[in-house]
Scaffold this motif. Structure first.
Motif, PDB file in Angstrom:
ATOM      1  N   VAL A  53      -6.003  -1.527  -1.811  1.00 25.00           N
ATOM      2  CA  VAL A  53      -4.633  -1.980  -1.597  1.00 25.00           C
ATOM      3  C   VAL A  53      -4.611  -2.985  -0.444  1.00 25.00           C
ATOM      4  CG1 VAL A  53      -2.323  -1.235  -0.950  1.00 25.00           C
ATOM      5  CG2 VAL A  53      -3.717   0.195  -2.417  1.00 25.00           C
ATOM      6  N   GLY A  54      -3.808  -4.024  -0.574  1.00 23.49           N
ATOM      7  CA  GLY A  54      -3.630  -4.971   0.526  1.00 23.49           C
ATOM      8  C   GLY A  54      -4.542  -6.180   0.441  1.00 23.49           C
ATOM      9  N   ILE A  59      -2.494  -7.932  -3.877  1.00 22.16           N
ATOM     10  CA  ILE A  59      -1.210  -8.572  -3.604  1.00 22.16           C
ATOM     11  C   ILE A  59      -0.759  -9.373  -4.827  1.00 22.16           C
ATOM     12  CG2 ILE A  59      -0.070 -10.306  -2.177  1.00 22.16           C
ATOM     13  CD1 ILE A  59      -1.658  -9.233   0.176  1.00 22.16           C
ATOM     14  N   ARG A  62       0.563  -6.843  -7.408  1.00 22.93           N
ATOM     15  CA  ARG A  62       1.854  -6.243  -7.065  1.00 22.93           C
ATOM     16  C   ARG A  62       2.980  -7.266  -7.114  1.00 22.93           C
ATOM     17  NH1 ARG A  62       0.965  -1.001  -5.392  1.00 22.93           N
ATOM     18  NH2 ARG A  62      -1.274  -0.678  -5.192  1.00 22.93           N
ATOM     19  N   ARG A 295       4.416 -18.480  -0.615  1.00 21.84           N
ATOM     20  CA  ARG A 295       4.125 -17.553   0.473  1.00 21.84           C
ATOM     21  C   ARG A 295       2.635 -17.569   0.827  1.00 21.84           C
ATOM     22  NH1 ARG A 295       6.479 -11.527   0.188  1.00 21.84           N
ATOM     23  NH2 ARG A 295       8.419 -12.694   0.151  1.00 21.84           N
TER      24      ARG A 295
ATOM     25  N   ALA B  47      -3.341   2.662   2.741  1.00 21.23           N
ATOM     26  CA  ALA B  47      -3.351   2.078   1.406  1.00 21.23           C
ATOM     27  C   ALA B  47      -2.447   2.864   0.452  1.00 21.23           C
ATOM     28  CB  ALA B  47      -4.772   2.035   0.856  1.00 21.23           C
ATOM     29  N   LEU B  50       1.181   2.144   1.392  1.00 20.69           N
ATOM     30  CA  LEU B  50       1.635   0.743   1.372  1.00 20.69           C
ATOM     31  C   LEU B  50       2.638   0.425   0.254  1.00 20.69           C
ATOM     32  CD1 LEU B  50       1.477  -2.148   2.486  1.00 20.69           C
ATOM     33  CD2 LEU B  50      -0.582  -2.494   1.154  1.00 20.69           C
ATOM     34  N   PRO B  51       2.315   0.772  -1.004  1.00 26.83           N
ATOM     35  CA  PRO B  51       3.258   0.414  -2.071  1.00 26.83           C
ATOM     36  C   PRO B  51       4.631   1.065  -1.882  1.00 26.83           C
ATOM     37  CG  PRO B  51       1.153   1.131  -2.982  1.00 26.83           C
ATOM     38  CD  PRO B  51       1.120   1.421  -1.527  1.00 26.83           C
ATOM     39  N   ALA B 333      -6.891  -4.593   7.688  1.00 27.55           N
ATOM     40  CA  ALA B 333      -6.793  -5.524   6.554  1.00 27.55           C
ATOM     41  C   ALA B 333      -5.664  -5.078   5.625  1.00 27.55           C
ATOM     42  CB  ALA B 333      -8.109  -5.588   5.797  1.00 27.55           C
ATOM     43  N   VAL B 334      -5.565  -3.761   5.412  1.00 24.24           N
ATOM     44  CA  VAL B 334      -4.493  -3.247   4.559  1.00 24.24           C
ATOM     45  C   VAL B 334      -3.139  -3.461   5.238  1.00 24.24           C
ATOM     46  CG1 VAL B 334      -3.617  -1.246   3.320  1.00 24.24           C
ATOM     47  CG2 VAL B 334      -6.061  -1.519   3.629  1.00 24.24           C
ATOM     48  N   GLY B 337      -2.091  -6.886   4.776  1.00 23.17           N
ATOM     49  CA  GLY B 337      -1.545  -7.042   3.434  1.00 23.17           C
ATOM     50  C   GLY B 337      -0.083  -6.623   3.414  1.00 23.17           C
ATOM     51  N   LEU B 340       2.105  -9.330   4.850  1.00 22.45           N
ATOM     52  CA  LEU B 340       2.296 -10.398   3.868  1.00 22.45           C
ATOM     53  C   LEU B 340       3.304  -9.980   2.808  1.00 22.45           C
ATOM     54  CD1 LEU B 340      -1.416 -11.487   3.434  1.00 22.45           C
ATOM     55  CD2 LEU B 340       0.450 -12.967   4.147  1.00 22.45           C
ATOM     56  N   MET B 341       3.209  -8.696   2.394  1.00 22.17           N
ATOM     57  CA  MET B 341       4.073  -8.256   1.306  1.00 22.17           C
ATOM     58  C   MET B 341       5.526  -8.149   1.731  1.00 22.17           C
ATOM     59  SD  MET B 341       1.458  -5.604  -0.395  1.00 22.17           S
ATOM     60  CE  MET B 341       1.980  -5.169  -2.003  1.00 22.17           C
ATOM     61  N   SER B 410     -11.938   6.763  -4.532  1.00 17.12           N
ATOM     62  CA  SER B 410     -11.923   5.732  -5.575  1.00 17.12           C
ATOM     63  C   SER B 410     -12.021   6.334  -6.973  1.00 17.12           C
ATOM     64  CB  SER B 410     -13.037   4.701  -5.343  1.00 17.12           C
ATOM     65  OG  SER B 410     -14.274   5.357  -5.243  1.00 17.12           O
TER      66      SER B 410
END
Lengths: 330, 502
Positions: A53-54, A59, A62, A295, B47, B50-51, B333-334, B337, B340-341, B410
Motif C-alpha cells: 500500500v502507498g 496509488i 486506488r 497531481r 498499510a 491507509l485505505p 514510504a506508506v 503515499g 499524496l492520496m 502477504s
C-alpha cells in the motif's frame, strides 16, 4: 464465504440481478451462448496490486478505483487488493490463475517484465491480456544545485560520474546506459533500495546524476535543491517548459514509463472491449486529470489494448537486452 | 527556536479538534494491537489502515496513520515481555531482558518501565523533531554510502558485546545471520542469491518472520522440555505494578536517555530502521553500564534502552519525509503515499506551503504519545489475561495468532512455512547453546554493511581510499578503533600497575 459476501455487495448495487440469473438459466437451457457484455460485471471487481500500500502502483490502482466510482461507470465496486512479495511473482501468478475472469485487473510495473526474465516464474507478460494504458511518466535527468554539471554536455568526458537507481534492473539503469553510449563516457550506476535512498544520496552530493519521475523530482527543483538537465519525453513538459528534451539536444534518448492495466489470460474479446471503453472514459475524464495526472505530474495518454500490447512486447525486449548487458541472463 | 514552540502550541490546539483526536485515538489503539500481534509491524499497520484513513479529513488521516506507527512501538514490547515473541521487528531486543524478567514474576515491572521508556523516548524524539527537523534532515544527507559503511562498522564493533562468552558459537551464529540476510536478489548485481530457484525468496526474508520464528515458536517448541512451572506467576501483576515507578526510572535514567538519543539519530539515517537503532542503543547501554553481566538475564535497563530507542527512532524516521519529502523506511514510504492520496505534496516545501498541516500533525503526535501511556496501561491487563493461561491452552492460541499474523503480511503460506522453519532453527540453536542474538544482529546489520561497502566501491570503482577522504567516515572509524583498543589498553595498564604495586 468471502466470495459470497462480495457477491451480495454486488447484488445490493444491482437490483435487477435476479432477472439476469433467469436470463442466464434460460440461455443455458436453450442454447450455448458466450457471456454477453450485458451480463458483466456479475460481482465486485478485484484490482490486484503487485506491491504494498502507498507505492506508485497502489496509488494508481486506488485513484483509478475512485475515479470509476465517482464517474459511476460500473454497477459494482472495485476492491484494491495488495499481494506484495516475490518481486511481483505472488500477485502475477495469482492473476494468471483467474483465467478468463474479467472481474480481476492488475497493474503493470517493472517487475511484471523483469521477474519472469530472471527465470523461475511460472508466468510472463504473454500470459496476460493487455487492456489499455491510461497515463505515462517521463524521466527528468537532474543534478543537485551545487553540482559542477550545468548541462548534459558537461557529463561528456567527466571522470568518476555516478548515477543512482532504486533497483538493479530499472529505467534509470537503462537510461544511464543510453546516456553513456550517447556521450561516450563511463557512468557508474549505483543501485539503492528505492528512489527515496537515491534522492538522499544525490541531494547529499554522494551521487552525480538521477533520472527521476516528475513526481519525485519537481518538488526538489522548485525548492532549489535539484537542477534539471533534460527530459526523456518526446516533447518538453508543461510543468518544466525551459528544460529541453534529449532529442532537442541531439541525443537519441526517448523513454517513458506507461501506466497500464492488464486482465487475466483468455479473457473474451467482449470483456476486453468493455474494459477498453471504461479505461478510455477514465483516461479522457477531467477527474482523472485532476486526481492523478496533474497531481503526480504524469502526462495524459490513452493506448488501446492492441497498442498497449505492442508496447508491452517492446518494453519486454528493452529490459531483456538491458539484463543481458548487465550479465543477469544469458 | 521560540518560534517553533509557538507554532507547536498552536498545532496542539489545532490537533485537539474532535475529528483529529478521534483519528489519533483510533490510530493509537490499532497501532498498539498491531504492534502486539506477532508478525505484523508498523509498516503493515499503516498499510492496512491507509485505505480507511484517507476517507477521513486529510489532517486526521495522517494523524491516525502516524499514531499507528508510534503506537506499534508501544505494543511490540507487550508481546515481547509477556510471551518472549517480538510483537514487531524493533522489539527484538526487548525480548532479551523483558522475557527473563517476566519469567521471574516481574512482568508488571518490565511492562511499566517499557511504557515509561516508550513515553520518554517518544518525547525526546518529538522535541528533537520539533526544534531541528529541517536542520537535522539536511545534516543527515551528509551520510552517503561511505559514511554509512563506517557507521555500520562502528555498530558491529559496538554490538560485539552482545555475543555470549562462547565467542566461537557467537561468531557462527553471527555468520548464519549474515548469510540469511544475503538471501534474495543481489542488491548490486541483481541476480538471485541463495534462493534455491524459489521466486518467493527473491525479495529476501522478512525480518519479522525470522524474529517471530526464532524467538517465539522456538520458545514454544522448547517448552515441554523446559519446566514451565514458573509460568503461572509471570502474568500476575496489578495495575499498581504498571504505574510508573520512580525508583525504577531513576535506576534506568542512563539507558533511557542514551536510548532516546541514539534511537533518534540512527532512525534518521535512510534505510536503517528502528530494529537496528534499538540494537545499537542496547549495545551502548550494556557497554556503558556498571553491571554488564546483568544484561541478557533480565534487567530493567535492558528493557528501557531499546524501548526508548525504537519510539524515538520512529520520529527520527519521519524527519526525511516531512522535511525533504524522502521516505527513509518502508513505513514512511506508506505514510508518504498517504500524504499524496489526501492531496498534499510531500517535499522540501511542505513546511513552507503547509505549515498549519505540519504543525497540527506534530501537535497530534504529542497528544498521541501521552494518550498511549494511558491506553497501554488500560489495555495491557487484557492482553496479559491471555498470557496467564496454562501453556496447554495458551500455546495453541499463540501459534494460531502467529500464523494469522505472518500469513497476513502477504497472504502467503510460504511465509508461514518459513516461520515454522525458523522456529525449528531457533530451537536447535538454543538446545546446542548457540546464542540467538548475534544471529539476529547478522540479519539486520549484515545487509546494511554489505550495501554500504558495495555501493561505495561501485561509486569509487574499487578505490578504498575514498574512506579517508570523508571526514565523517574517518572520525567514525577512529572511534571504532578506540572502542576496540582502549578498554583493552586500560585493562593492560591496570594489570601492569597492579603487578608493579605488588
Amino acid at each position: 464465504m468471502l466470495q459470497s459476501q462480495l457477491n451480495n455487495q454486488g447484488l445490493s448495487k444491482q437490483p435487477f440481478r435476479r432477472f439476469s440469473y433467469l436470463t442466464f438459466l434460460a440461455g443455458a437451457i436453450f442454447s450455448c451462448t458466450t457471456a454477453s457484455a450485458q451480463d458483466f460485471p456479475e460481482q465486485d471487481i478485484t484490482y490486484i496490486v503487485q506491491s504494498g500500500v502507498g507505492g506508485g502502483s497502489d496509488i494508481l490502482a486506488r485513484t483509478f478505483a475512485n475515479v470509476v466510482d465517482e464517474l459511476d461507470l460500473l454497477p459494482v465496486n472495485i476492491l484494491v487488493e495488495n499481494r506484495a512479495g516475490g518481486a511481483g511473482a505472488i500477485a502475477y501468478s495469482f492473476l494468471a490463475q483467474q483465467k478468463g475472469n474479467a472481474h480481476y485487473l492488475g497493474g503493470v510495473g517493472v517487475s511484471f517484465f523483469t521477474t519472469p526474465l530472471l527465470g523461475n516464474s511460472a508466468v510472463d507478460y504473454r500470459d496476460f491480456t493487455p487492456v489499455a494504458a491510461v497515463a505515462y511518466s517521463p524521466y527528468i535527468l537532474s543534478v543537485r544545485t551545487e553540482s559542477d554539471i550545468m548541462s548534459v554536455e558537461d557529463i561528456r568526458g567527466r571522470p568518476d560520474t555516478t548515477a543512482g537507481t532504486g533497483a538493479v534492473v530499472s529505467d534509470p539503469t537503462l537510461l544511464s546506459r543510453m546516456l553513456e553510449r550517447e556521450l561516450d563516457t563511463q557512468i557508474r550506476v549505483v543501485p539503492f533500495d528505492g528512489e527515496g535512498e537515491v534522492l538522499s544520496a544525490v541531494l547529499g552530493g554522494h551521487l552525480d546524476l538521477v533520472f527521476g519521475n516528475p513526481s519525485e523530482i519537481i518538488e526538489q527543483i522548485q525548492a532549489g535543491n535539484l537542477r534539471p538537465l533534460a527530459v526523456t519525453a518526446s516533447e518538453r513538459l508543461a510543468s518544466l517548459p525551459d528544460v529541453p528534451t534529449f532529442t532537442e539536444l541531439g541525443h537519441d534518448i526517448e523513454h517513458i514509463q506507461l501506466r497500464g492495466l492488464v486482465l487475466p489470460p483468455d479473457v473474451s474479446s467482449e470483456h476486453i472491449a468493455f474494459w477498453e471503453d471504461i479505461l478510455r472514459t477514465v483516461a479522457e475524464s477531467d477527474l482523472w486529470r485532476s486526481e492523478y495526472v496533474d497531481r503526480f505530474n504524469d502526462e495524459p495518454i490513452f493506448l488501446d489494448s492492441q497498442a498497449f500490447g505492442e508496447q508491452m512486447v517492446e518494453t519486454n525486449e528493452t529490459y531483456e537486452t538491458l539484463m543481458r548487458e548487465l550479465d543477469l541472463i544469458d | 527556536m521560540f518560534e517553533a514552540w509557538g507554532l507547536l502550541f498552536n498545532g496542539i490546539i489545532a490537533a485537539s479538534d474532535p475529528t483529529i483526536l478521534t483519528g489519533v485515538f483510533f490510530g493509537a489503539i490499532v497501532g498498539l494491537l498491531i504492534g502486539a500481534l506477532p508478525g505484523l509491524g508498523p509498516s503493515a499497520g499503516v498499510a492496512i489502515l491507509l485505505p480507511i484513513a484517507v476517507t477521513f479529513d486529510g489532517t486526521a488521516a495522517i494523524a491516525a496513520l502516524g499514531a499507528v506507527y508510534y503506537g506499534a512501538q508501544y505494543g511490540g514490547a507487550v508481546t515481547a515481555i509477556l510471551l518472549g515473541i517480538p510483537g514487531d521487528a524493533s522489539a527484538v531486543m526487548t525480548v532479551v531482558d523483558g522475557y527473563p524478567l517476566a519469567k521471574r514474576g516481574k512482568a508488571g515491572q518490565a511492562l511499566s518501565i517499557s511504557i515509561v521508556a516508550s513515553f520518554i523516548g517518544g518525547l525526546i524524539g518529538l522535541v528533537l523533531l520539533t526544534i531541528f527537523a529541517t536542520t537535522i534532515a539536511r545534516a543527515a544527507l551528509a551520510f552517503g554510502p561511505i559514511e554509512m559503511t563506517a557507521v555500520m562498522i562502528f555498530a558491529l564493533a559496538l554490538v560485539s558485546v552482545l555475543g555470549s562468552t562462547d565467542w566461537i558459537k557467537s561468531f557462527i551464529a553471527l555468520f548464519l545471520g549474515v548469510w540469511i540476510g544475503m538471501i534474495g536478489l543481489d542488491p548490486i548485481l541483481g541476480m538471485p542469491r541463495y534462493t534455491f530457484g524459489e521466486v518467493m525468496l527473491f525479495e529476501g526474508i522478512d525480518f519479522s518472520i525470522l524474529a517471530v520464528g526464532i524467538f517465539g515458536l522456538a520458545e514454544m517448541f522448547a517448552s515441554p522440555i523446559v519446566s514451565s512451572a514458573d509460568k503461572s506467576k509471570m502474568a500476575r501483576f496489578s495495575f499498581r505494578d504498571l504505574m510508573p515507578n520512580f525508583r525504577d526510572i531513576k535506576q534506568c535514567l542512563n539507558p533511557l536517555f542514551s536510548g532516546s538519543v541514539i534511537g533518534f539519530f540512527v532512525g534518521i539515517l535512510p534505510g536503517i530502521g528502528a530494529a537496528a537503532s534499538s540494537m545499537i542503543a542496547y549495545a551502548f547501554a550494556k557497554r556503558t553500564s556498571k553491571n554488564k553481566e546483568a544484561y541478557g538475564t533480565g534487567t530493567l535497563e535492558g528493557v528501557a534502552s531499546p524501548e526508548a530507542a525504537n519510539n524515538s527512532a520512529s520520529y527520527g524516521n519521519m524527519i526525511p519525509m516531512f522535511a525533504l519529502g524522502i521516505p527513509g523506511s518502508g513505513t514512511t514510504a506508506v505514510l508518504m503515499g498517504g500524504l499524496l492520496m489526501i492531496g498534499l505534496q510531500p517535499g522540501p516545501l511542505l513546511f513552507e506551503n503547509q505549515p498549519e498541516f505540519v504543525w497540527t500533525i506534530f501537535g497530534s503526535f504529542y497528544i498521541g504519545n501521552l494518550a498511549l501511556v494511558a491506553i497501554t496501561i488500560l489495555m495491557v491487563p487484557l492482553l496479559a489475561a491471555c498470557a496467564s493461561l496454562r501453556p496447554g491452552y495458551l500455546y495453541p492460541i499463540v501459534i494460531g495468532v502467529v500464523i494469522f499474523g505472518v500469513y497476513s503480511i502477504s497472504y502467503s503460506m510460504f511465509d508461514v512455512a518459513l516461520t515454522v522453519l525458523f522456529g525449528l532453527v531457533g530451537y536447535v540453536l538454543t538446545r546446542l547453546n548457540y546464542p540467538v542474538v548475534p544471529l539476529v544482529l547478522g540479519v539486520i546489520l549484515g545487509p546494511l554493511l554489505e550495501r554500504g561497502i558495495r555501493r561505495t566501491l561501485v561509486s569509487s570503482d574499487g578505490d578504498l581510499s575514498v574512506f579517508l577522504h570523508s571526514p565523517i567516515a574517518v572520525v567514525v572509524l577512529a572511534l571504532t578503533l578506540s572502542l576496540l583498543t582502549v578498554p583493552r589498553l586500560i585493562r593492560h595498564f591496570n594489570l601492569t600497575r597492579a603487578i608493579s604495586d605488588n
